[in-house]
Scaffold this motif. Structure first.
Motif, PDB file in Angstrom:
ATOM      1  N   THR A  68       0.813  -1.221   0.000  1.00 55.84           N
ATOM      2  CA  THR A  68       0.000   0.000   0.000  1.00 55.84           C
ATOM      3  C   THR A  68       0.845   1.269   0.000  1.00 55.84           C
ATOM      4  O   THR A  68       0.506   2.243  -0.649  1.00 55.84           O
ATOM      5  N   ALA A  69       1.952   1.255   0.728  1.00 58.86           N
ATOM      6  CA  ALA A  69       2.746   2.478   0.854  1.00 58.86           C
ATOM      7  C   ALA A  69       3.935   2.502  -0.107  1.00 58.86           C
ATOM      8  O   ALA A  69       4.742   3.425  -0.059  1.00 58.86           O
ATOM      9  N   LEU A  70       4.032   1.506  -0.976  1.00 54.49           N
ATOM     10  CA  LEU A  70       5.214   1.430  -1.839  1.00 54.49           C
ATOM     11  C   LEU A  70       5.022   2.207  -3.140  1.00 54.49           C
ATOM     12  O   LEU A  70       3.915   2.407  -3.616  1.00 54.49           O
ATOM     13  N   GLU A  71       6.138   2.628  -3.709  1.00 55.78           N
ATOM     14  CA  GLU A  71       6.134   3.299  -5.014  1.00 55.78           C
ATOM     15  C   GLU A  71       5.837   2.270  -6.112  1.00 55.78           C
ATOM     16  O   GLU A  71       6.065   1.070  -5.914  1.00 55.78           O
ATOM     17  N   PRO A  72       5.357   2.738  -7.277  1.00 53.63           N
ATOM     18  CA  PRO A  72       5.013   1.794  -8.356  1.00 53.63           C
ATOM     19  C   PRO A  72       6.161   0.845  -8.724  1.00 53.63           C
ATOM     20  O   PRO A  72       5.929  -0.343  -8.962  1.00 53.63           O
ATOM     21  N   ASP A  73       7.384   1.352  -8.743  1.00 51.80           N
ATOM     22  CA  ASP A  73       8.494   0.507  -9.185  1.00 51.80           C
ATOM     23  C   ASP A  73       8.921  -0.499  -8.119  1.00 51.80           C
ATOM     24  O   ASP A  73       9.723  -1.386  -8.381  1.00 51.80           O
ATOM     25  N   GLU A  74       8.387  -0.355  -6.910  1.00 51.50           N
ATOM     26  CA  GLU A  74       8.732  -1.306  -5.850  1.00 51.50           C
ATOM     27  C   GLU A  74       7.672  -2.395  -5.684  1.00 51.50           C
ATOM     28  O   GLU A  74       7.774  -3.233  -4.805  1.00 51.50           O
ATOM     29  N   ARG A  75       6.644  -2.356  -6.537  1.00 51.75           N
ATOM     30  CA  ARG A  75       5.503  -3.244  -6.311  1.00 51.75           C
ATOM     31  C   ARG A  75       5.561  -4.537  -7.108  1.00 51.75           C
ATOM     32  O   ARG A  75       4.648  -5.348  -7.037  1.00 51.75           O
ATOM     33  N   ASP A  76       6.582  -4.673  -7.947  1.00 53.09           N
ATOM     34  CA  ASP A  76       6.691  -5.882  -8.754  1.00 53.09           C
ATOM     35  C   ASP A  76       5.522  -6.002  -9.735  1.00 53.09           C
ATOM     36  O   ASP A  76       4.912  -7.058  -9.872  1.00 53.09           O
ATOM     37  N   ILE A  77       5.230  -4.883 -10.398  1.00 48.77           N
ATOM     38  CA  ILE A  77       4.143  -4.856 -11.390  1.00 48.77           C
ATOM     39  C   ILE A  77       4.690  -4.246 -12.685  1.00 48.77           C
ATOM     40  O   ILE A  77       5.748  -3.628 -12.688  1.00 48.77           O
ATOM     41  N   ALA A  78       3.969  -4.448 -13.767  1.00 52.04           N
ATOM     42  CA  ALA A  78       4.258  -3.719 -15.003  1.00 52.04           C
ATOM     43  C   ALA A  78       2.927  -3.339 -15.606  1.00 52.04           C
ATOM     44  O   ALA A  78       1.915  -4.001 -15.367  1.00 52.04           O
ATOM     45  N   MET A  79       2.926  -2.268 -16.374  1.00 54.91           N
ATOM     46  CA  MET A  79       1.647  -1.756 -16.855  1.00 54.91           C
ATOM     47  C   MET A  79       1.713  -1.441 -18.344  1.00 54.91           C
ATOM     48  O   MET A  79       2.740  -0.996 -18.841  1.00 54.91           O
ATOM     49  N   VAL A  80       0.599  -1.700 -19.027  1.00 51.84           N
ATOM     50  CA  VAL A  80       0.482  -1.355 -20.447  1.00 51.84           C
ATOM     51  C   VAL A  80      -0.669  -0.366 -20.575  1.00 51.84           C
ATOM     52  O   VAL A  80      -1.749  -0.604 -20.037  1.00 51.84           O
TER      53      VAL A  80
END
Lengths: 359, 284
Positions: A68-80
């Motif tokens: 919840t408090a993590l930045e996008p690059d720390e979340r282990d996700i990728a987005m299109v």
């Protein structure tokens, strides 16, 4: 829990709550589609999972970790993204490798991974071009490549096919499905296009006005909509709704709208407890059967679409749309005889719009 | 239709003539000898073109000069370069960063700061000249090149910030989101994504700032002191402080020399300039 979990997620903009208490469990390897009209909050929900928008309350967990408090690059996700969002000044190669470079991956490893992605998505010949030199479909492939190369636990897609033309969209849909089957990664996919939702999803989440209406397999969302909103949003042409009561006259069961009756055939035994109570009947166009034993319905218009034709009918005080094969011919102004497929229709509470089950 | 064309070209030719006539007179006069200037019409071409006056303007004429210096523009040209390059790089560089911060990163009071910048831009420099003098004096930089650079930076950064801020506002949100997901923070987003995108704007900002600073007279005269005299101030001294007969050919040559750097910059970067203006004008 290995996938994504949303617990009581709430979103408010300057005091105005737009989403409250969203609870959702997304299993590992699932292809979950968030479906809804524009403004229903599906993109907001995706952005909150991505970390691009802060949550007002609740928590988000990815692979069991509270992000919840993590930045996008720390979340282990990728987005299109719908607009592809490729970096215009970088070559395709650099676009795909950018995320790895930002993570400090050594250059030779980046080159190797980019080459692998190029092979996988068949964009190897394009690697040294700039995004502006690519077609929309090619750009979307690069955008997908940029997400794939990082090997995240979760892929997030924000209406990725909406900017493509119909033919290309169908091709990319198939490709996405194959990719998911091959990689087996968790995908959360936002769309307003029900065809995409039906074809791609392992489960569909239907959203409206910031709340979840139904979470189920595409088949069940179509066959057993949880409420009138889901019933009308999914399916084209849309479901017909008629208010009235189910009545029984001897062995004949029919639906009485107050200004006319429609025979119901094959109504399941357990629904018979609803007989006599006020309900909203929901019948999809294919639930209307043309049968000589049916009630008379005035033909208003017939629309041939190629494989099917849609017939607009006036019956029992309402206008409804029926679907049938292209071989029959309908003449406006004449009568057809119809009845309802009682095994497949839906029944809704007239006040709440919730689906009614016999109990 | 044909007459329209004719009228159009006629007007354009007239406009070009009006702009070019003074330039022609300057160049032609600078190539003449004083005898020729005295008795000839100013529109006649030089009978015996000579670059002697250009030499005098650049190196000075030690026989005529009163002081220890020979009065040429060469030394002040160097001073101008020493002022322009740091002032240019700093004002454009800082403007790019502040414009980026204002446009992309949500921070409290960003709009207020931007409004303040805009207001600052509309105040004529003459109004704040005296407070600026006091400020620079208190910093101990009055009458020096660093002091003058600082003044140019203060004046230029508001303008460049506005240019970059307006450009960066047009960058699609999705691109910024993609970069955040890729793990680019404040500086890396700026360096790898935003700055390369802004190249046309960067070009325009460089050209405009170069022109402003190079052509500046007032600030150079006020803050430069003796050591920091830019070329424009030196030109004014050269033209205005000679004894005896006015050396029109030298004056013209000196003026041409002073104007030459900006002219060269425009000619070399004309296409970039037009592209940058178009990029700033068209959104998306």
């Amino acid at each position: 829990m290995n996938g994504v979990e949303l617990r009581n997620v709430t979103k408010a903009y300057s005091g105005l709550t737009v989403m409250s208490d969203i609870n959702l469990e997304i299993g590992d390897g699932e292809f979950l589609v968030l479906l809804g009209p524009s403004g229903c909050g599906k993109s907001t929900l995706l952005n909150m999972i991505a970390g691009l928008e802060p949550t007002t309350g609740g928590s988000i967990h990815i692979k069991g970790r509270d992000v919840t408090a993590l930045e996008p690059d720390e979340r282990d996700i990728a987005m299109v993204f719908q607009s592809y969002a490729l970096y215009p000044t970088m070559s395709v190669r650099k676009n795909i490798g950018f995320g790895l470079k930002m993570r400090g991956v050594p250059k030779d490893q980046i080159d190797k991974k980019v080459a692998e992605i190029g092979d996988l998505l068949q964009i190897s010949p394009l690697l040294d071009r700039k995004p502006s030199q690519l077609s929309g479909g090619q750009q979307q492939r690069v955008a997908i490549g940029r997400a794939l190369v990082r090997e995240p636990s979760v892929f997030l897609f924000d209406e990725p096919l909406s900017n493509l033309d119909a033919k290309l969209r169908a091709d990319m849909r198939i490709e996405l499905k194959r990719l998911h089957e091959r990689l087996g990664r968790t995908i959360v996919y936002v769309t307003h296009d029900q065809i995409e939702a039906m074809t791609l999803a392992t489960r569909v989440v239907v959203l409206d006005k910031g709340s979840i209406q139904q979470v189920d397999t595409p088949e069940n969302v179509y066959r057993r909509p949880a409420n009138r909103f889901v019933a009308s949003f999914v399916g084209a042409p849309t479901m017909n709704f008629i208010d009235g009561r189910i009545m029984q006259d001897g062995t004949d069961i029919f639906f009485d709208s107050g200004s006319g009756g429609l025979p119901l055939v094959g109504l399941p035994e357990q629904v018979r407890s609803l007989i006599g109570r006020p309900v909203t009947l929901g019948a999809r166009p294919e639930h209307i059967l043309f049968d000589d034993g049916g009630a008379a319905a005035r033909i208003i218009l017939a629309e041939p679409t190629g494989p099917d034709q849609y017939v607009r009918l006036a019956v029992a005080g309402s206008e409804i749309t029926a679907r049938c094969g292209p071989e029959q011919s309908f003449k406006a102004g004449t009568d057809a005889r119809i009845m309802l497929d009682g095994a497949r229709i839906s029944l809704f509470n007239q006040q709440t719009g919730q689906a009614m089950t016999a109990d | 239709m044909r007459y329209n064309r004719l009228a159009l070209y006629g007007l354009l030719a007239l406009a070009a003539l009006m702009v070019l006539a003074p330039v022609f007179i300057m160049v032609s006069t600078s190539l003449k000898s004083m005898d020729e200037i005295r008795d000839g019409s100013i529109f006649t071409l030089p009978a015996d073109p000579s670059f002697a006056a250009w030499g005098t303007a650049w190196f000075g004429d030690c026989a005529q000069s009163l002081g220890t210096k020979c009065g040429g523009l060469s030394s002040s040209f160097l001073t101008s370069v020493k002022i322009v390059i740091p002032a240019l790089v700093l004002s454009v560089g800082l403007g790019a960063i502040t414009g980026y911060a204002l446009a992309v990163w949500k921070m409290k009071g960003a709009n207020l700061m931007f409004a303040a910048l805009l207001v600052g831009m509309f105040i004529p420099p003459q109004v704040t000249l005296y407070p600026l003098i006091i400020m620079i004096r208190e910093l101990g930089l009055f009458g020096s090149i660093p002091g003058l650079i600082l003044v140019h930076l203060i004046w230029g950064v508001a303008f460049t910030t506005m240019m970059f801020r307006n450009f960066f506002k047009t960058v699609p949100q999705d691109l910024l989101k993609a970069a955040r997901i890729d793990g680019a923070g404040f500086w890396r987003l700026f360096w790898h994504v935003m700055l390369p995108l802004s190249l046309p704007i960067l070009g325009v900002a460089m050209i405009l700032q170069f022109t402003y600073i190079w052509n500046d007279f007032l600030l150079g005269l006020t803050f430069g002191g003796r050591s920091g005299q830019p070329m424009t101030v030196a030109l004014n001294n050269l033209v205005g402080s000679q004894f005896g007969e006015k050396q029109y050919n030298v004056d013209m040559a000196a003026t041409m020399l002073t104007a030459l750097p900006t002219l060269v910059v425009y000619l070399l970067s004309g296409r970039l300039f037009v592209r940058g203006i178009a990029a700033g004008a068209v959104k998306g």
